[in-house]
Write a protein that holds these residues in place. Structure first.
Motif, short mmCIF file in Angstrom:
data_model
loop_
_atom_site.label_atom_id
_atom_site.label_comp_id
_atom_site.label_asym_id
_atom_site.label_seq_id
_atom_site.Cartn_x
_atom_site.Cartn_y
_atom_site.Cartn_z
N THR B 10 0.95 -1.21 0.10
CA THR B 10 -0.09 -0.08 0.06
C THR B 10 0.81 1.19 -0.01
O THR B 10 2.11 1.24 0.09
CB THR B 10 -0.91 0.04 1.36
OG1 THR B 10 -0.13 0.02 2.44
CG2 THR B 10 -1.78 -1.27 1.45
N GLU B 11 0.46 2.37 -0.48
CA GLU B 11 0.86 3.67 -0.35
C GLU B 11 1.51 3.87 0.96
O GLU B 11 2.49 4.40 1.53
CB GLU B 11 -0.15 4.78 -0.65
CG GLU B 11 -0.44 5.03 -2.22
CD GLU B 11 0.96 5.24 -2.71
OE1 GLU B 11 1.84 6.14 -2.24
OE2 GLU B 11 1.08 4.82 -3.93
N GLU B 12 0.55 3.76 2.24
CA GLU B 12 1.22 3.73 3.43
C GLU B 12 2.43 2.98 3.80
O GLU B 12 3.47 3.72 4.44
CB GLU B 12 0.05 3.47 4.55
CG GLU B 12 -0.99 4.04 4.78
CD GLU B 12 -1.97 4.21 3.38
OE1 GLU B 12 -2.13 3.14 2.69
OE2 GLU B 12 -2.62 5.40 2.88
N GLN B 13 2.46 1.78 3.22
CA GLN B 13 3.79 0.95 3.50
C GLN B 13 4.90 1.67 2.71
O GLN B 13 5.87 1.60 3.59
CB GLN B 13 3.40 -0.56 3.12
CG GLN B 13 2.80 -1.24 3.95
CD GLN B 13 2.09 -2.54 3.27
OE1 GLN B 13 1.76 -2.74 2.43
NE2 GLN B 13 1.77 -3.50 4.37
N GLU B 15 5.31 4.73 2.04
CA GLU B 15 5.94 5.97 2.76
C GLU B 15 6.46 5.43 4.08
O GLU B 15 7.44 6.31 4.62
CB GLU B 15 4.49 6.69 3.27
CG GLU B 15 4.07 7.71 1.98
CD GLU B 15 2.90 8.28 2.14
OE1 GLU B 15 2.46 8.73 3.34
OE2 GLU B 15 1.94 8.62 1.31
N HIS B 16 5.98 4.67 4.47
CA HIS B 16 6.93 4.02 6.01
C HIS B 16 8.09 3.74 5.83
O HIS B 16 9.05 4.10 6.45
CB HIS B 16 5.88 3.16 6.65
CG HIS B 16 6.55 2.45 7.84
ND1 HIS B 16 6.63 3.28 8.92
CD2 HIS B 16 6.84 1.16 8.38
CE1 HIS B 16 7.10 2.62 10.04
NE2 HIS B 16 7.32 1.25 9.66
N GLU B 19 10.06 6.90 5.25
CA GLU B 19 10.30 7.50 6.39
C GLU B 19 11.36 6.95 7.45
O GLU B 19 12.27 7.71 8.01
CB GLU B 19 9.07 7.75 7.34
CG GLU B 19 8.13 8.71 6.77
CD GLU B 19 6.63 8.41 7.37
OE1 GLU B 19 6.37 7.46 8.47
OE2 GLU B 19 5.67 8.82 6.74
#
Lengths: 349, 349, 349, 349
Positions: B10-13, B15-16, B19
């Motif tokens: 996912t996009e969140e993964q 981005e994580h 980061e």
């Protein structure tokens, strides 16, 4: 032993072999075939080793027939052994009648992380705690473990949970200090042929968990156990943890056949480490199940409360549903292969 | 480093991951493909190791791009190194311009046998004497070497012949005493990943002959050399001695490709041991020739005045016409690959 | 053959083995040791195979003593053989007295590319042209070769250069058409145990270049040659091209020891393919040199006028200075190991 | 795909790579690190293959990111497949919900032996009959199978027992005749990369049991399945049967990890062959249990009414109590891993 002579070997060469064998008290039986002569040797095998038979004229090959190990051989001790780990009141058996689940963090990082991992392990059915204080790492720049401080954390965690502790020792000089804190010494895959360390562990008398060298044959592994036994310590548990092959999909190839082979040739218990074999969390449960069903006397796995922050081997540590699946396998499969859970045999006095 | 995200990440993964990389001062370049996203990392690789990237959600794979070793890398030291072995007045070079022939008995047995073997070796063109005083053996019942007495015999033989001595050390505790008698420490195949021993050898400062672990990749072998170098000792010579494969006709498979690969990636010298690779006398000369022609900086072979009575590895020791053939190869092939015989560069003052 | 009985084998079991052996006309010599009994067999080995000795009660192990191959064995044909390749007037020898250099493009792509590669090869000293028309590829989506059109291009190139042609055949059904165009059939590593193809090549009678299976033991490889020989074709040249090991730095590990081992056990010629072993251009010249110095009867390498545009294995094709270096090695090293260049023995009438 | 440039790669070389990628419609993302530049490629992977990227100037390495197979990939077909074997009325499923037990003699010898073996197998719970009519043997002098006569015996035995038949085909020319008699074509370990045979099996449309090449990586094995699928036949069942390693105690090392890995990456069913992996009867039951517990979709084992007289692989054939133990494991373990016995799902109409 059987000596195969080269096709063109002369009568003199054959006689010379026979004389050498007889010179150390052995008997030599000569069988002359159409193309080759073979000589069967009967007598004390150790005395034959000094004869350097392969270097004699006309000798093409020498086949060893007997196993080279003795103290760990099932031939000399037909009944399979049980090794007991832990202090009086918390002794855990590893052997043919039980199934023992060992778990804990790959590396001891903090008291909190270690206790949390131990409690996760215990809740899942583990009865022995694993955890590394001295870590042998391929890179000199990687985390090498907390050393003595790690040993102290392990001892505190044992105090809190009642679980006996197994931890790795990587240097013969560290054996006394590790024995002071731990209930079982682990000798890792890279040190399986570190003979000085094996002898030091043999003299210490503390139970030993001897991992298979990642490129050791089963025979070489049993010879390493023989080094420990020869110094008077027969409390050795073998641990299959994968061998090096051409297959790149796994870090190592778990040699599941080693379980029945070791049990047929040695009386020592054998457990399986699916975490280090696979190096991938998603394979740990299927491989652990395979090990149990193949008849292993136990499994050892990595667990970590927060794999993402682990300082060592995070990708293979179990949490959550995987750990629950493993707990179920540990409860349900051993009875199908004639075992009880080691927790039921725990010696609590 | 390159991170490959799983197809369904996912996009969140993503981005994580970015980061985490940025949290340690790195840069992350995201490339979104049709099926997968890949993330290229730029920055200090050691800081990335602590991120445990493989354990992050959505990560399918992590490819390392740079070599993990530094001090031994040719990238950081483009010119190939020469290691000098021996006391002032008898220093022998091992490096890119010369060809060095090392020979002697597998095990030191008696003063006479050692001197005779040394003289055979020297007559054939050898400039460094090998000989084992501490022998790591698979069986605890096999001859384990003469120990300190063997070291003294080697020192006497050096006195008599002028040849510097290389001998194996198998335990970190023995490093000081071996350094007292020997000019070069050999670390054997079974101890290549005995990190305590590597560090002790690194601190001793004496030149080291580091044999390849019989199941070590070239990268792991160079990491072992890095352990020595990291403690301040860059006088390391690598020795290819065969790897374990499925082929039963030889004890090990000489990985001749290791010679040009090591020379392309590391500045350290590399020599070849055809005796231990083959385990058979009849292969030693062809394999030594192959090593020389492939561009090795030297060879090390077993010689023994009476192989039939040798206490260790008699079947592979050279004598007579084989040794003469090898002597001829050592003289004639190196000039074809741009080298002079190390004997001509000996520093005799 | 030697039968090793299990430690607890009974008298009846021993007698049963002896009876079975005698039932097919063999003799059995029983040697009773302290722990085990061994039985040496003398007689026709093929008859013993049908006895299924390993399945008899009380039998622990069966050691084969003789080589399983016959027609290709040096024991039955002590003098090493020379295989002649090419039409009358252009026959090239491959054998113990000469050194033969075979080169050409991995895949035939166009008449121009093939002719240019052949001329490069010839200028460097090659006397036989290699080139693939049928390409076995791991992926069904990769370039599979030009087939019949490629065979025609090879024949035209032979016309233009006078070089005999060796090309791969991958299917028994294609043997007749390939024989029509080529002077030597290549059987590739993936087909070494394709017994139908081996038999078809044996019946065709055209000389065969038999590559070693990437995971075949030397014994299995010689058994594959025996399949060809058994159909009446003894014009077989073996080609060592690397075996599969754990080392990732090379595509395969060139097993240089195979050269002297094959020459000691079989009368067939053996050549070395450094291009496919390494898969990397920078290793081809050092490995070719190693092969020549180890005593190979020839080498086979990939050359391509424009590696960047090659449809197959471009990264390993030689051009320019590498090819000149190889040409120098081919001229200078063989005389050191007792050989002349095959070009000097060419039968031009 | 990710291209890693060499440390000293020039701007021109980087641009040249980018241009080549763009010339076939791809996108190239350049990330410049401190030491190296990496280039991520996005677009059609097949078009990149023709670029020969590894041969371009300044390119150090090319990492493939996506799987090379398509039709057999779980990425393109997320749900795991079931393959049905046998004629209408006797169709047996092999797939994720059931557990299928396949058994029979290694080689078909006589009608009586085949029927007896089939009845033993059926009594133990087997639902598919295995049996070899065409036997690929390492030695041209060993029993090669009954051929057409064997096929007829198998068909008769199916008639008598109702069990669908799987039998090996070793030559593309035999595919039509084998399809006439058998319900499933077995492609053996030696032919896994016999691409002509794979294509012929793909065109035939009959279900295929594809054994893993004894030295094939899992990726190469799936590529072999892709060859069959690409010709329109997706009814392929994979069979893990052991890989070649350095360990001599077993004929091959059963790679139990292949089961969960294949299931994670491909939708095709996978079964385990413990008989050929081990080559020893005493290991068959433990390895079969391990395979079942690891989650295999079935097992295939050798049974023989009289192993002592078997013409092929007698030492590994099960009888008596071993077969009963296996029958118990087949009944009791699959429910623990979420499966029913395939016999319960048999489509009898």
């Amino acid at each position: 032993m059987v000596i195969v002579m080269a096709p063109g070997a002369t009568e003199e060469q054959i006689e010379h072999v026979v004389e050498r064998v007889e010179s150390v008290g052995g008997e030599a039986f000569v069988s002359k075939g159409v193309e080759r002569t073979i000589i069967g040797l009967v007598g004390d095998i150790d005395s034959f080793h000094h004869l350097n038979l392969r270097a004699l004229g006309g000798v093409a090959d020498v086949h060893r027939i007997s196993d080279p190990y003795k103290l760990v051989s099932r031939q000399h001790h037909p009944e399979r052994s049980t090794v007991w780990v832990g202090p009086a009141g918390h002794r855990v058996p590893i052997g043919p009648e039980t199934f023992t689940f060992i778990a804990g963090p790959c590396a001891v990082e903090t008291p909190g992380q270690t206790l949390e991992a131990a409690q996760m392990a215990q809740a899942a059915g583990a009865t022995v705690l694993r955890g590394g204080a001295f870590k042998p790492r391929t890179s000199p720049y990687a985390f090498q473990g907390l050393g003595l401080e790690g040993l102290k954390i392990l001892a505190e965690t044992r105090e809190a949970t009642g679980m006996p502790v197994v931890t790795e020792v990587v240097d013969a000089r560290d054996v006394p200090i590790v024995c002071e804190y731990a209930d079982m010494l682990q000798i890792g895959t890279r040190n399986m042929a570190n003979f000085g360390l094996l002898q030091a562990a043999g003299e210490a008398g503390t139970p030993v968990l001897l991992k298979r060298g990642m490129t050791a044959t089963i025979e070489e592994w049993l010879m390493a156990a023989e080094y420990i036994a020869q110094r008077g310590n027969l409390d050795v548990v073998l641990c299959e943890r994968g061998i090096r092959t051409f297959e790149p999909a796994t870090r190592n190839t778990l040699d599941i056949s080693a379980v029945p082979i070791v049990q047929a040739t040695s009386h020592l218990p054998i457990i399986v480490d699916p975490s280090h074999a696979a190096g991938r969390k998603d394979l740990v449960v299927p491989l652990a199940r395979a090990g149990i069903a193949a008849g292993a006397d136990g499994v050892i796995v990595d667990v970590h409360p927060d794999p993402e922050s682990a300082l060592c081997d995070g990708p293979q540590a179990l949490v959550g549903s995987d750990l629950r699946d493993l707990a179920a396998a540990v409860r349900r499969i051993p009875p199908l292969v004639g075992r009880v859970d080691a927790a039921e045999r725990l010696q609590v006095t």
